[in-house]
Design a protein around this motif. Sequence first.
Motif, short mmCIF file in Angstrom:
data_model
loop_
_atom_site.label_atom_id
_atom_site.label_comp_id
_atom_site.label_asym_id
_atom_site.label_seq_id
_atom_site.Cartn_x
_atom_site.Cartn_y
_atom_site.Cartn_z
N SER A 49 0.81 -1.22 0.00
CA SER A 49 0.00 0.00 0.00
C SER A 49 0.84 1.27 0.00
O SER A 49 0.30 2.35 -0.21
N ALA A 53 -0.68 4.13 -2.25
CA ALA A 53 -1.36 5.21 -1.53
C ALA A 53 -0.62 6.54 -1.64
O ALA A 53 -1.08 7.54 -1.08
N LEU A 55 2.72 7.42 -0.59
CA LEU A 55 3.43 7.74 0.66
C LEU A 55 4.92 7.81 0.35
O LEU A 55 5.67 6.88 0.64
N THR A 141 2.00 12.25 9.12
CA THR A 141 0.84 12.19 8.22
C THR A 141 0.84 10.90 7.41
O THR A 141 -0.19 10.22 7.27
N GLU A 142 2.00 10.53 6.87
CA GLU A 142 2.08 9.31 6.06
C GLU A 142 1.90 8.06 6.91
O GLU A 142 1.27 7.09 6.47
N ARG A 144 0.07 7.84 9.58
CA ARG A 144 -1.36 7.74 9.88
C ARG A 144 -2.11 7.13 8.70
O ARG A 144 -2.98 6.27 8.87
N ARG A 145 -1.79 7.56 7.49
CA ARG A 145 -2.45 7.01 6.31
C ARG A 145 -2.12 5.53 6.14
O ARG A 145 -3.00 4.72 5.83
N TYR A 146 -0.87 5.18 6.35
CA TYR A 146 -0.44 3.78 6.26
C TYR A 146 -1.19 2.93 7.29
O TYR A 146 -1.67 1.83 6.99
N TRP A 147 -1.30 3.46 8.49
CA TRP A 147 -2.05 2.76 9.56
C TRP A 147 -3.51 2.54 9.14
O TRP A 147 -4.05 1.45 9.29
N GLN A 148 -4.13 3.59 8.65
CA GLN A 148 -5.55 3.49 8.28
C GLN A 148 -5.78 2.46 7.17
O GLN A 148 -6.75 1.71 7.20
N LEU A 149 -4.88 2.41 6.20
CA LEU A 149 -5.05 1.52 5.07
C LEU A 149 -4.77 0.06 5.43
O LEU A 149 -5.52 -0.83 5.05
#
Length: 331
Positions: A49, A53, A55, A141-142, A144-149
Amino acid sequence: MIQLTVDAAGLARSRFVVSPLHQVVGTLMPWGLAPPNDVGPWLARARRSLRRAGLPLLSALALEGAGYFPDFLSPYPSSPAPSIEEELELVARTAPDRVIAELEHVRRGLPWIGVRGLEPSETLRRAMTRGGRHVAQQASTELRRYWQLAFSPHWSAAASLLNAEVDRCAGILARYGAGDLFNSLHPDIAWDNGALRVGIRFTVCLHVPLVVLVPSLAARFPVVAIDPVEPAEQWPPLIHYPLPSPASPAHPVSAELARLVGSTRAGLLTALAHPASTSELAARHFLTPATVSYHLGVLRRSGLVSAVRDGRYVLYRRTAQGTRLTTETPG
């Protein structure tokens, strides 16, 4: 080999941490490309991802071989079970000078322990020119996005496995002491006469005030995180170690038994050749405690298992009827 000498006071302060961010960062290490198969396919898919995504900073820092991964991306745990938001806030607030110093270590490596340097990518060089504060905030920020995905949908089950491991270790500590606890973590971790030895390819000897143990879903072997900026007295080392492999059942699960009671209940019933708690079974079978409790309830109402309290734990065991079913059902 890394040797950490810990006195009695330090041993008393040593502790476990279940950290969501340290699990995330674990997949950015080389073993994140091929994590253990028995944890779950979601973990093996995590790194895919990164580029999909968008990142760029994490993609530039993710390791595929030996090298230094910046420590500010997995800050020192402030509590035994920090939340992902608490940890991401620590990343965002990292001192700019520390961020730049650690990114310089990516280029130079850590030659005193044998970690080679890597030439920074163009993405990383551009980020560094914007300063440490910008890098820290972009990293947060990245992450957090990695965690969410890749992690958030699976964290409840993953945390159950990690907490079950901490409970397992607590039982060993209470019954047998710290020496046996350390020796139970992994074949490459050994406690002997005040020294904790971790058998990895780097050579370091340190006297440390305590150690922090971090069970890992992604790691394939133990890793000692030693802060390259702050002294060990201020930031004691973290020992990441892989979750123990689930114990093999006393007998293979019969196909006929699986068809009769369902594959999950058949596995649990077969594993109960010896009494076990819900958390032990959850860790052994990579299920959530709630799932194990549900299936044990069905087996108990069917007269196939019984429960008995042992201190603060409830231990389940097969009844005579359950034993007959596992041994007499043809495979």
